[in-house]
Scaffold this active site. Structure first.
Site, PDB file in Angstrom:
ATOM      1  N   CYS A 152       0.819  -1.212   0.000  1.00 19.78           N
ATOM      2  CA  CYS A 152       0.000   0.000   0.000  1.00 19.78           C
ATOM      3  C   CYS A 152       0.854   1.265   0.000  1.00 19.78           C
ATOM      4  CB  CYS A 152      -0.948  -0.007   1.184  1.00 19.78           C
ATOM      5  SG  CYS A 152      -0.121  -0.186   2.785  1.00 19.78           S
ATOM      6  N   HIS A 288      -2.057   1.301   7.033  1.00 19.63           N
ATOM      7  CA  HIS A 288      -2.398   1.296   5.613  1.00 19.63           C
ATOM      8  C   HIS A 288      -2.061   2.639   4.988  1.00 19.63           C
ATOM      9  CE1 HIS A 288      -4.299  -0.258   2.082  1.00 19.63           C
ATOM     10  NE2 HIS A 288      -5.331   0.565   2.110  1.00 19.63           N
ATOM     11  N   ASN A 308      -8.055   4.511  -2.296  1.00 17.30           N
ATOM     12  CA  ASN A 308      -7.552   3.250  -1.769  1.00 17.30           C
ATOM     13  C   ASN A 308      -6.929   2.432  -2.895  1.00 17.30           C
ATOM     14  OD1 ASN A 308      -7.011   1.219   0.058  1.00 17.30           O
ATOM     15  ND2 ASN A 308      -9.119   0.977   0.755  1.00 17.30           N
TER      16      ASN A 308
END
EC number: 3.4.22.-
Length: 361
Positions: A152, A288, A308
């Site tokens: 990520c 994240h 995202n």
């Protein structure tokens, strides 16, 4: 014309995503109905599961269905849905998709190393636009998917670099997360996580980052392929950190460019987020990396537009609107704790070595 087309395509993705998997209340009233629903969900999401695993997975699915159903009955500003994570426990989900333990990597790497300057400090809050959406400005590529690799941090980094490159050069170029996973390994750890600020400095010292086409994403830790560096490069001149625990400072930065941020995405509400302004359960255990690509308000609730990297079927076409301006200085889900952005001074990049830059618009 290109911007109008981009807005139309973005709206189409949101509409198609919203019309995804759904269920009728009657399907969850009996064991038989739930079993049929589970099989329908597996078919819809093409989820491979062995017969030996079915009972265990069905038990998890049942639990998650009831969480989604009960949450949606409450009068909240956001909704949940049965997405592709619906037969994963919260621990399985966190281990597979929120594997970048920011606190762990921060302890290993020590204090932040970015410039102590904050170039947007002079901005007058009262004069900032009431809303900003870098997607509508053509500074954001299509949603990507990290898979079960804890990369990520690379996707967050790349989103911010793609954004500032578009702002400075007027060209939107999809860049390579895999190059960072494979090559930025001195301090970052590929699929085992990393820090965006370290990745920004790698890109600067490396002389740039290549394109997605030149070095496509594989979702595994690979050996750095130096030959793929011979394609088109996008350069940056460093990075700056947003003053921590300061949503006003973050607002100033996001008003000017997409910003890399770290959040705590390890809750069931986050796992199954579908739409609306997220005010759900989350802490400040940053795990994240994502990108803040705008802000706005909806029905009196202010929010951040967060990009995202779990594919377009999650959330609002791959995005989540996270509540903005809460009482805690860290921000909802810790969004104001570890924000940084790349600096790009030039309006050009090195001359392409193999063909022209592919403009994503």
């Amino acid at each position: 014309m290109k911007k109008l087309l981009l807005i139309f395509l973005f709206s189409l993705v949101i509409l198609q995503t919203a019309c995804g998997f759904d269920y009728d209340d009657k399907e969850i009233e009996s064991e038989e109905g739930l079993s049929t629903l589970y099989d329908r969900w597996r078919s819809h999401h093409s989820v491979p599961r062995s017969l030996n695993e079915r009972e265990k997975r069905f038990n998890v699915f049942r639990h998650n269905v009831m969480h989604v159903h009960n949450t949606n009955k409450k009068n909240r500003s956001y909704k949940l849905k049965l997405n592709k994570f619906a037969d994963l426990t919260i621990n399985e989900f966190k281990n597979a998709y929120t594997g970048s333990n920011i606190k762990h990597h921060r302890m290993l790497q020590g204090p932040k190393r970015g410039s102590k300057q904050f170039m947007y400090d002079h901005e007058n809050l009262s004069k900032l636009p009431s809303s900003v959406d870098w997607r509508k400005k053509g500074a954001v590529t299509e949603i990507k998917n990290q898979g079960k690799c804890g990369s990520c941090w690379a996707f967050s980094t790349v989103a911010a670099v793609e954004g500032i490159n578009k702002i400075k050069t007027n060209k939107l170029v999809s860049l390579s997360e895999q190059e960072l996973v494979d090559c930025d390994t001195k301090q970052n750890e590929g699929c085992n996580g990393g820090l965006m600020e370290i990745a920004f400095e790698f890109i600067k010292k490396n002389g740039g980052i290549t394109t997605e086409d030149s070095y496509p994403y594989e979702g595994i830790d690979g050996k750095c392929d130096a030959s793929k560096d011979n394609g088109v490069l996008v350069t940056i001149d460093g990075h700056e950190d947003v003053p921590e625990n300061d949503e006003n400072a973050l607002l100033k930065a996001v008003a000017n460019q997409p910003v890399s941020v770290a959040i705590d995405a390890g809750s069931s509400d986050f796992q199954f987020y579908s739409e609306g302004v997220f005010t759900g359960s989350c802490g400040t255990e940053l795990n994240h990396g994502v990108a803040a690509v705008g802000y706005g308000s909806e029905r009196g609730k202010k929010y951040w537009i967060v990009r995202n990297s779990w594919g377009a079927e999650w959330g609002e076409g791959g995005y989540i609107k996270i509540e903005r301006e809460i009482d805690e200085p860290e921000g909802r889900c810790g969004i104001a704790m570890e924000a940084s952005y790349p600096i790009k001074l030039s309006s050009s990049n090195p001359t392409p070595k193999d063909g022209d830059v592919k403009d994503e618009l």
